[in-house]
Design an enzyme around this catalytic site. Structure first.
Site, mmCIF file in Angstrom:
data_model
loop_
_atom_site.group_PDB
_atom_site.id
_atom_site.type_symbol
_atom_site.label_atom_id
_atom_site.label_comp_id
_atom_site.label_asym_id
_atom_site.label_seq_id
_atom_site.Cartn_x
_atom_site.Cartn_y
_atom_site.Cartn_z
ATOM 1 N N GLU A 84 -66.640 7.561 -25.872
ATOM 2 C CA GLU A 84 -68.416 6.791 -25.416
ATOM 3 C C GLU A 84 -69.633 7.843 -24.894
ATOM 4 O O GLU A 84 -70.005 7.631 -23.822
ATOM 5 C CB GLU A 84 -68.226 6.056 -23.800
ATOM 6 C CG GLU A 84 -66.984 5.110 -24.360
ATOM 7 C CD GLU A 84 -67.488 3.564 -23.443
ATOM 8 O OE1 GLU A 84 -68.368 3.182 -23.709
ATOM 9 O OE2 GLU A 84 -66.308 2.818 -23.443
ATOM 10 N N PRO A 107 -66.183 7.743 -39.519
ATOM 11 C CA PRO A 107 -65.405 8.971 -39.846
ATOM 12 C C PRO A 107 -66.232 10.462 -39.910
ATOM 13 O O PRO A 107 -65.861 11.404 -39.565
ATOM 14 C CB PRO A 107 -64.402 9.081 -40.631
ATOM 15 C CG PRO A 107 -64.212 7.372 -41.105
ATOM 16 C CD PRO A 107 -64.962 6.575 -40.504
ATOM 17 N N GLN A 144 -53.059 23.442 -11.013
ATOM 18 C CA GLN A 144 -52.515 24.931 -10.138
ATOM 19 C C GLN A 144 -52.651 25.052 -9.002
ATOM 20 O O GLN A 144 -51.163 25.701 -8.256
ATOM 21 C CB GLN A 144 -54.176 25.380 -10.154
ATOM 22 C CG GLN A 144 -54.278 27.172 -9.686
ATOM 23 C CD GLN A 144 -53.848 28.010 -10.871
ATOM 24 O OE1 GLN A 144 -53.846 27.662 -12.605
ATOM 25 N NE2 GLN A 144 -53.653 29.217 -10.342
#
Length: 391
Positions: free
Chosen positions: A370, A136, A343
């Site tokens: 990563e 964390p 799009q």
């Protein structure tokens, strides 16, 4: 007659065995994985049985030695297999990449006894792994991790919390980096922790914008006892083990990103060839044709870059900088290509009736996992100009 629309990607594979392997992967991906991918992702279903199937097909341990149940294939081949799996469903491709990352420490730094004991199950499809480095409070600054491993006789006791763990709560084993000594990179060791170890638990999976079928969760270690026979490498060698694994893992992410981008291009191309406006296919409009050309060019460039890095790895040459370049370029390409695909489909691209919106949501995470792409730029710059001066 000229053929239009999405075409199979041409490959340059080193052996007939590799060509057969890729054909097997493509067939399995299109027959068993792709058809239900959209519905299973929407439902947030983790495809554990698919990993068993992949293992039975011999695809879960491709870059590892045959003597331990692996495929004995070069990274150049493994990554192209990974790309095919990710194009069918990123949850599966990324899962195989993470599992390969989790096996790296035992395969490359484990003792002969550790490899013989653990690798056959890891590589044969009966076990699925997770890689526990981030926490964390330590993501990009991985050397600042706080999870601690304390020696207790012939065992180690691990306490702490790991974060953003792919397969957290679902893995059979965890490769865990924990602080066994002092502060900094040299105080970290690596451990192989069983998924059912007492004191190990997982928080509820994170609620993510994409990759909903892949569980990502915090993993808690509360007095988890691990025998010293499950310590991988020497005490204090863990950070070097982690960095070595990440160099290879970044190539896996690059291949996955290329697969997602290719799937988005194929979907967009199929749509614009059939959609008509102003009495002609929208693919006839030059602005859209140029978008398609740019998308295809970026994908081919990314594929060439990750394969060039893989060949360096396979030949035993330094490849860290090239791996960072590949991860950076391929994931940025996936984000650009999937956005352009949305799009090209217009309003339909923004709906869940077509897969391109899912590809766009999934591409975003590949720029983060990563090592963020900002970290990749730092890695490349360090190889070019040396470490930053702080004086």
């Amino acid at each position: 007659m000229q053929s239009y629309g999405p075409q199979p990607v041409s490959r340059q594979l080193p052996t007939e065995e590799a060509r057969d392997l890729l054909a097997l992967t493509r067939d399995l991906a299109q027959r068993e994985i792709a058809p239900g991918a959209a519905a299973e992702e929407e439902a947030g279903r983790f495809p554990r049985e698919t990993f068993t199937l992949i293992g039975e097909a011999g695809l879960l341990g491709l870059p590892y030695p045959e003597e331990y149940g692996g495929g004995g294939q070069p990274y150049e081949v493994y990554l192209q297999v990974l790309e095919e799996l990710a194009a069918a469903r990123l949850t599966v491709g990324l899962g195989v990449s993470v599992h390969t990352l989790a096996c790296h420490a035992v395969a490359h730094y484990g003792s002969k006894e550790q490899r013989a004991e653990h690798l056959p199950g890891m590589l044969g499809g009966t076990q699925l792994g997770a890689y526990c480095l981030s926490e964390p409070t330590s993501g990009s600054d991985a050397a600042a991790l706080r999870t601690r491993a304390a020696r207790d006789g012939d065992d180690w006791t691990i306490d702490g919390t790991k974060a953003w763990i792919t397969h957290g709560g679902a893995a059979d084993f965890y490769t865990v980096l924990a602080r066994s000594g002092g502060e900094g990179a040299h105080g970290i060791s690596a451990y192989l922790v069983p998924g059912d170890a007492p004191g190990l638990s997982a928080a509820p999976p994170e609620r993510k914008m994409g990759l909903k079928g892949s569980p990502t969760a915090q993993v808690h270690f509360d007095g988890v006892r691990v025998p010293d026979t499950r310590r991988i490498g020497e005490p204090g060698q863990g950070f070097a083990i982690a960095l070595g694994a990440l160099d290879s893992g970044r190539l896996g992410i690059a291949a996955c990103a290329t697969g997602v981008a290719q799937a988005a291009l194929d979907a967009a191309l199929g749509y614009v060839l059939e959609r008509r406006q102003f009495d002609r296919p929208v693919a006839d409009f030059q602005g859209l044709r140029f978008m398609l050309a740019d998308m295809a060019t970026r994908i081919e460039a990314g594929r060439a870059l990750y394969l060039a890095a893989a060949r360096l790895r396979d030949s035993g040459q330094p490849f860290s900088a090239r791996a960072a370049m590949a991860k950076l370029f391929c994931t940025d390409t996936a984000m650009q290509v999937t956005t352009d695909a949305v799009q090209l489909l217009g309003g339909y691209g923004y709906t869940a009736d077509f897969p391109v919106e899912r590809y766009m949501r999934e591409a975003k995470v590949l720029q983060i996992v990563e090592g963020t792409n900002q970290i990749q730029r730092m890695v490349v710059a360090r190889h070019l100009a040396g470490p930053e001066s702080r004086g």
